[in-house]
Structures are given as C-alpha cells and as structure tokens.
Write a protein that holds these residues in place. Structure first.
Motif: not given
Length: 351
Positions: A311-334
C-alpha cells in the motif's frame, strides 16, 4: 559458511549439522500447574516456538512433566539443578535434560543421570553461565570468556569419560562481547552443537537488542545451532524476537514480514498504527508473506513492487494497492488494513 557440528536429536527436532536453527523458550508458570503450563506452551507453539524448556525444581514438578508432555506436540526439555534424583524422574517424560554435571553431586550421581539419558535416548545440554562459574575457575580467570570455555570443556569431559556424547553446549553471559568471545573460543575447540543465548539480557527492548547483536555476529559467522532470546517478559516476546532475528539473517522463512517506512511529514496514512495492527493480527501465520506499508510515493512504489502486497499512501482516498508488483486499485483510508488482511488470508489459504 555454517560451522560443522554434530547432529543431536531432541524429540522430533534435529539440532546441529545443516538443520534449520530452532527457536526455544522457557515457561514462566508453576510447573506443577499442568493446565497452565500446557496452555502457555500451546500459545508459544502457535507463534513459532520449536522447543520448550520447563524448570523442575522439585520432585513434584518432575512428576508433572508427564502430564505436560502428554498434552503438547513440541519437544520438552527439563531444566534440572542440584538434585540428581529430579533428573532421574524427569528423564522418563522429556526429550532433553538441561544440567550442569558439576552441580548435581559426585561421580556416581552424574553417572546415574547419564545412564538414565542413555536409557531414554535423551540428549543433554550443558549450560555454562558467566554468573555461576566454579569457584576455582573464577579465582583463576575471573569473569572471562576463557573461564566459561574451561568450565564447559570440564563438563564435557565428565560426560565423555562416561561414554556420553549426545551433548549440546551453551556459554551464556549477560554482556555481548564476552558471550561472543566464549562461543567463538569453544566453537574452535569442539564440534558439539551450540545453543546461543545472552543470559539475563533484561526487559523486552534492551534484551532483544542485546540478543540480536550477539546472535547476529555469531550466526553470521556460522556459529550457533539453536537460540533462545532470554527476556524479563512474557515468553511470547522471546519467540517473536527469535523469529525476527533468524528471518533478518535469512535463516528462517515463514510468517508475515512487513516492510514499512518510519514516517515523516510526507506521510498520508497512519503507517505506525496500521503496521502494529497487521503484525498483531497475522503473527500466527506460518506461510511466508511479504507486505509493504508505505506512507508516500517517494519510496512507496519501489518497496510495494518488491512485495506480494503493498500500500502506498496518497492524499484522501488515492491510496494505491499493489499485488505482485502491479497496481491493483485504490483504497479508502479506512479500509486499508481490512483489505490487506483479506488479501493475506487469501494468500495463506492458496496452494
């Protein structure tokens, strides 16, 4: 390169040779309280303890070992001092005896214990501690690594003269330099497997640091065949520390390893809280899983690509989820921890 050493079998666990380095701990319960002792051992085993040691200061405690052994699945070691009769009783139930031949009486009593160990095919650990050296060695050498080594060799000789070679040795001191020197000296003189320990290391934080430095130096030199992190703490902390020490040296696989940043003003998520929650909720997992929790986009993407999950933190709900080296989507903070725990569960249960 690993120091060549004999292989000693402790129950179902092999120590020495090229075998993996087992983690040991010691119970803090009253040994005569079988239920409490068994419960504590089960909790330690769940965390990754490979061998458990129980003190038997009385005949009643020695007899309780029978019930303890019947209800656990990891090897059981009895810690015996002074009374050889306790060792004879304990030998009926355990997988190893921890003794000092010099403090259980004369030659006949030592022979009785050796005969019992032979009868039940038990190894013995000779445990030398800097704080309890024989008087003559202390007077000759003082509190030195050389005194510890001579003490260990003296005890080894006692057993060898009785035809007993199924031995593991420890040379523990409460300060790292003397502990390291003692193990180095002894390792150069024999091929007996070595149980590493910094004795009376202290509470959780200083004790873990002392042990990690001492063990790290020796293990990196190929010295050491089993470890116990001795802490004035809940013994679960000993197992946790032991796992991390071995994992950091590439000597143990398994469990959830979290890579995380130390946080700074760039951090967009509460990394510290999330890591604590992840580590607490996944500490019983045995499968090797690498997770990265990073606070910003400076080092975050690189670390997350190297991990199975990130997980790479981003402003608001732009936190990025990585799976096996690739971006798999965005996550909400909570939902970051919740999502990571779900993904970890899926990896753990996959083939």
């Amino acid at each position: 390169m690993r120091r060549p050493s004999k292989e000693v079998k402790v129950g179902k666990v092999n120590i020495g040779g090229n075998n993996p380095i087992p983690i040991q701990s010691m119970t803090t319960t009253d040994t005569t309280d079988v239920d409490a002792t068994v419960s504590q051992i089960h909790g330690l085993e769940e965390l990754g303890c490979d061998i458990i040691r129980v003190s038997a200061p009385s005949m009643e405690a020695a007899k309780a070992l029978k019930g303890i052994k019947a209800n656990i699945s990891i090897p059981l070691v009895a810690d015996i001092h002074f009374d050889y009769r306790i060792a004879l009783e304990a030998a009926k139930y355990v997988d190893k005896l921890r003794i000092n031949p010099g403090n259980i009486g004369g030659q006949e009593r030592v022979k009785a214990v050796v005969d019992a160990a032979k009868e039940y095919s038990l190894p013995m650990r000779i445990g030398v501690n800097l704080g309890s050296l024989e008087r003559d060695l202390f007077q000759k050498y003082g509190y030195t690594a050389g005194a510890m080594v001579e003490s260990a060799l003296r005890h080894v000789k006692i057993l060898e003269e009785l035809g007993f070679y199924n031995t593991i040795v420890s040379l523990k001191a409460s300060d790292v330099p003397r502990m390291v020197e003692a193990y180095r000296l002894f390792a150069a003189k024999t091929d007996y497997p070595l149980h590493l320990g910094v004795t009376e290391a202290g509470s959780k934080f200083p004790g873990s640091i002392k042990s990690s430095i001492g063990f790290g130096i020796l293990l990196n030199e190929g010295i050491g065949d089993t470890i116990r992190v001795s802490l004035s703490e809940d013994p679960r902390e000993e197992v946790r520390a032991g796992k991390l020490i071995l994992r950091s040296l590439g000597l143990r696989e398994g469990g959830v390893e979290v890579t995380s940043c130390p946080t700074c003003a760039r951090t967009h998520v509460n990394v510290i809280k999330m890591v604590e929650e992840l580590e607490t909720k996944t500490e019983k997992i045995k499968k090797p899983i690498h997770v990265a929790v990073m606070g910003c986009a400076v080092n975050g993407p690189g670390e997350s690509r190297k991990a199975q999950l990130g997980v790479v933190g981003g402003a608001g709900n732009t936190n990025l989820l990585y799976k096996n080296g690739q971006i798999a989507g965005k996550l909400e903070q909570g939902k970051i921890v919740e999502t990571l725990l779900k993904e970890i569960d899926e990896i753990e249960n996959s083939n």
